[in-house]
Design an enzyme around this catalytic site. Structure first.
Site, PDB file in Angstrom:
ATOM      1  N   THR A 121       9.628  -1.198  15.613  1.00 26.26           N
ATOM      2  CA  THR A 121       8.792  -0.410  14.710  1.00 26.26           C
ATOM      3  C   THR A 121       7.988   0.658  15.453  1.00 26.26           C
ATOM      4  OG1 THR A 121       6.825  -0.564  13.300  1.00 26.26           O
ATOM      5  CG2 THR A 121       7.092  -2.276  14.928  1.00 26.26           C
ATOM      6  N   TYR A 145       0.935  -7.172  14.269  1.00 26.08           N
ATOM      7  CA  TYR A 145       2.315  -6.906  13.857  1.00 26.08           C
ATOM      8  C   TYR A 145       3.037  -6.083  14.935  1.00 26.08           C
ATOM      9  CZ  TYR A 145       6.231  -4.570  11.668  1.00 26.08           C
ATOM     10  OH  TYR A 145       7.474  -4.051  11.431  1.00 26.08           O
TER      11      TYR A 145
END
Ligand code: UDP
Length: 330
Positions: A121, A145
């Protein structure tokens, strides 16, 4: 005749994983799905695809699948993906993302799978020092995250250095849209992502769309993001797979985006254009941790893999998202 390539797709019942399954089928590969169905949907997996319900950290199950299905490569999508939740419950993210990936990578190594494609990501960059973001820029995640994904990248790097194993980590920018033939799409309830929220509002599933901040350092004051069509992203995984198989000595960390961005207002205007309506917009304050602009430098994936987007058009992304949203409501 060359043997079929068998690919274990973790999280294949989820949004991006299910599109990767379609892309693999379209490319003549054989996907096999493992998914615990916590956020994924059984119906998102085509009927002719072998499916195992379970966790990627279940080493016995993964070993059995690798053996019985003669798995050649793993595409790893399974994981938790909600940024605010990762701030409130970091250990869930270090468990479901980092620790589960460690177990899966070990299962790959132990059972002879030498190729690994990882769903990473742009959150690994944190707030980038400049834009567009290049892969070599510092990775300073600002939430668990992003950190949980970056730690998996580190494990892959070190494992590839130590063993006969190669990997590709694809750092996604803002994934949106749906399969052009509406075979799959974003189906999670309570979505927070802008394009999903906007098409829900356009279909009357929400009253309005919130605009989180109008005082960013961007042309119109709203946040700018690099929206990439999920089918172009899925295709990038198939190309990465071929690259890993062709050159087992090479590994890659690559941005996945179009290299240009749209503001929140431009996205909402696109939804209005495609639906021929006017969304009700509500201006709200900034959301914590949102950078002004997040745009990929995508030259590396284009030059190394020859990846060429097919759906680099905001109205197309919105139209496909809308088509899927209509299908979901039926
Ligand atoms: N955004 C917004 N309203 C929403 C959802 C998102 O204004 O209901 C903005 C958000 O502040 C950001 C952009 O849209 O500038 C993209 O946000 P999204 O949550 O889709 O993805 P993110 O970039 O946070 O991963």
């Amino acid at each position: 005749m060359t043997a079929e390539t068998n690919v274990l797709v973790t999280g294949g019942a989820g949004y991006i994983g299910s599109h990767a399954v379609l892309a693999l089928l379209d490319a003549g590969k054989r996907p096999v799905v493992i998914d615990n169905l916590v956020t994924g949907f059984r119906w998102a997996i085509p009927e002719n695809v072998t499916f195992y319900e379970g966790n990627v950290a279940d080493a016995d199950l993964v070993a059995r699948i690798i053996r019985e299905e003669r798995i050649d490569a793993i595409m790893h999508f399974a994981g938790s993906i909600i940024v605010p939740e990762s701030v409130e419950n970091p250990l869930k993210y270090y468990g479901n993302n980092t620790a589960a990936s460690r177990s899966l990578i070990e299962s790959a190594l132990t059972n002879g799978v030498r190729h690994f494609i990882f769903s990473s990501t742009a959150a690994t960059y944190g707030i980038p020092e400049s834009s567009p973001v290049r892969e070599g820029m510092p990775t300073l995640p600002i939430n668990p995250y992003g950190m949980s994904k970056l730690m998996t990248e580190y494990m892959l790097r070190d494992v590839a250095a130590a063993h006969d194993f190669n990997y590709c980590a694809l750092r996604y920018f803002n994934v949106a849209g749906a399969d052009p033939s509406a075979r799959s799409g974003q189906s999670t309830a309570g979505a927070t992502h802008l394009i999903k929220v906007a098409v829900e509002a356009a279909l009357g599933k929400r009253d309005s769309v919130a605009i989180f901040g109008t005082d960013y350092a961007t042309a119109d004051g709203t946040g700018v993001r690099d929206y990439i069509h999920v089918s172009d992203l899925a295709a990038a995984h198939v190309i990465a797979l071929d690259a890993l198989l062709t050159d087992p000595a090479s590994s890659h960390i690559l941005n996945c985006g179009y290299g240009h961005g749209y503001s929140v207002l431009e996205v909402l205007d696109a939804v209005d254009r495609v639906t021929n309506q006017m969304l009700d917009r509500k201006i709200e304050g900034r959301r914590a941790g949102d950078p002004d602009e997040l745009i990929s430098d995508n030259r590396a994936i284009k030059s190394r893999f020859g990846w060429q987007p097919r759906f680099d058009n905001l109205d197309t992304i919105v139209a496909h998202a809308l088509q899927w949203e209509r299908k979901l409501s039926r």
